[in-house]
Write an enzyme that holds these catalytic residues in place. Sequence first.
Site, PDB file in Angstrom:
ATOM      1  N   ASP A 409      14.650  45.909  45.383  1.00 55.80           N
ATOM      2  CA  ASP A 409      14.673  46.817  44.247  1.00 55.80           C
ATOM      3  C   ASP A 409      16.076  47.365  44.018  1.00 55.80           C
ATOM      4  O   ASP A 409      16.845  47.588  44.959  1.00 55.80           O
ATOM      5  CB  ASP A 409      13.699  47.970  44.516  1.00 55.80           C
ATOM      6  CG  ASP A 409      13.617  48.954  43.374  1.00 55.80           C
ATOM      7  OD1 ASP A 409      13.189  48.552  42.285  1.00 55.80           O
ATOM      8  OD2 ASP A 409      14.006  50.125  43.573  1.00 55.80           O
ATOM      9  N   GLU A 462      16.214  42.275  41.982  1.00 59.39           N
ATOM     10  CA  GLU A 462      16.062  42.956  40.711  1.00 59.39           C
ATOM     11  C   GLU A 462      17.454  43.460  40.334  1.00 59.39           C
ATOM     12  O   GLU A 462      17.864  44.546  40.746  1.00 59.39           O
ATOM     13  CB  GLU A 462      15.071  44.122  40.818  1.00 59.39           C
ATOM     14  CG  GLU A 462      14.755  44.724  39.456  1.00 59.39           C
ATOM     15  CD  GLU A 462      14.781  46.239  39.415  1.00 59.39           C
ATOM     16  OE1 GLU A 462      14.425  46.803  38.377  1.00 59.39           O
ATOM     17  OE2 GLU A 462      15.186  46.849  40.418  1.00 59.39           O
TER      18      GLU A 462
END
Length: 733
Positions: A409, A462
């Site tokens: 993330d 990401e």
Amino acid sequence: MNEMTRPQLDRGEVEALMTARHRDSFRVLGPHDGPDGRTIRAYLPGAQSVEVLRRSDRASLGTLPEVQPGLFEGAVADASPYLLRIQWPGAVQETEDPYAFEPVLGELDLHLFNEGRHFHLAEALGANVVTIDGVQGVRFAVWAPNAERVAVIGDFNSWDARRHPMRLRYPSGIWELFVPRVAAGAHYKYDIMGPGGVRQANKADPMAQQAEVAPGTASIVASPRPFRWTDDKWLAGRAQRQAPQAPLSIYEVHIGSWLRSGDSHGSVWDLAVDRLIPYLTELGFTHVELLPITEHPFGGSWGYQPLGLFAPSARFGPPEGFARFVDALHANNIGLLLDWVPAHFPTDPHGLARFDGTALYEHLDPREGFHRDWNTYIYNFGRREVQGFLIASALHWLERYHVDGLRVDAVASMLYRDYSRPADAWIPNVYGGRENLEAVGFLRHLNAVVAERCPGAIVVAEESTAWPGVTQAQPDGLGFSYKWNMGWMHDTLRYIEHEPIHRAFHHDDITFGLLYAFSEKFILPISHDEVVHGKGSLLGKMPGDTWQRFANLRAYLGFMWAHPGKKLLFMGCEIAQPREWNHDAEIDWALLGDPAHAGIQRLVRDLNRLYTAEPALYRRDAEPEGFRWLIGDDRANSVFAFLRQGHEEGGKGDAPILVVCNMTPVPRHGYRVGVPRPGRWREIANTDSRFYGGSDLGNDGGAVAHDQPSHGEAQSVLLTLPPLATVMLRAEG
């Protein structure tokens, strides 16, 4: 044994024991041998009497008089291994003395930790059930190099910080203690006195493998019993299943709200085995990706502000329940990806923040160490111990729990020192640039270690910027397996949100992504981020009346599944849920009673099945040769046509797929498209089919190519383009 000390402690040391401030308890507690024999000293506040027993035959070796309140000290008959028989008010306890044991961590463990290369860190630090000198108990170990004193507190010592102070292993900064007869299931924390004698809030264990159910914040000693895995066949073949040449269709799930159990005491993981896995199988997804399941204090963060990077959240059930879920996924040929958050952590006082009274895991300077957007601390990637802690967490999920990949993330926030910061709120790197060189080094190290130790596992970034080489091999690239294509997602959603009459002016939002589609190995994400915080649902983004909204959604999904790149769809989008996602409520499954919503679900199922059955749709996702525009400039009609191509092998390779998208509600008859092969092209997908809720306009099963050149091809087909629809045709010649 410990060095000889005076028979009696001076007043200062007694006071330090009584106030939980003594910095070297092993120097004064436990057995001490001298010329006159052995003396044993124990600090047991609240005890009424203490007797010493020989461990081998339980013969009495002597009693320990109470020389100060709670402090028991006396001579014993010999130096045999011993037990303490402690008389408490209303109970008698027999246990070995924690202060009679030598250091329990090996020098190699300490060295590897300080080098950031202890990849089985949870087996060394944290709380581990072990047997030492024939005695079973728990070895506690925690990194707190700047602390002046650390004690383990828990339900086994009435949470009394005076009872179990720990030993510092200098210069590693690790404090350790073996507590006999403590077992799995015990709750515990650390009492830490920071520099200057400042006592911190009681801290949960950063290495805990199990945690208390929120809102509780204690760590739990995890069971040492190994899980019996049955997925050897899956692990042996997953490298091929997750390769760039393989089909990946990922269903993104927040496990706490996909389907709620009526039994508040039931395990979400067991419910997921019974309900989620059959659903994934029915819809044909190859993978499921879970929003972070690492332990986190606030459910509303959806797991993106975690504090327990080694513990599955207790909200969802015990760790062995999670292992059962993973094993069952693999038995059904479904891979598992976990969202994993090494970028930052929350400021909760029981967590990593100022852990030993100093900025240990984070930077001290807020220009480097604090995210103002999220009110979180940023990991100090320049510390080897912090890098090692994070990499050990990644390996814990991949190796212990057989997870097939991690989606990292917020990579962009890690790569740039000025991420979401004004000019006066960040510090340049040593070369004066904005790149976070330490974070780059960490990500490369992470990916190299995973590639070496976890064959077939993938790591997904990401990453929302144009950082070069995210999925390229090291040393030039970062070494990720895949990258989320955030640009494609933003551009195409912006396009589809426009009324069809205006789409001619935004044609490039569809075509632009193909300029860079093969610069990385991409996953096309329609994720949770697009259906929260006022953005509405995926269906809610579609313009027009009810029929057009559903038709737009069907056309968009068909375009997405035909476009180069692996696929990711967030839960609820597959049934066209009209409302925005709410983590406190489950998916609106009752919508499936409406044929329009059931039609979207049926379309997603059929797209998945078609996608995995047609190599041209996935085999060359990351190669320019896998895609060719046929019509990319028909702005007036908002029509797009392209070819997906697999491998050619003497004319017997993968059949090419023609994809045509009509992004207006106007049917188009006799629309000519050039094709590379003569003969029949069979219609294999039509999002306007009545089975999906469409008008059922199409091409009667296919079209035959005629010898009329068009779009640079020697032959062409005449097609009927349904309104707001994507059609796919496969060459049969």
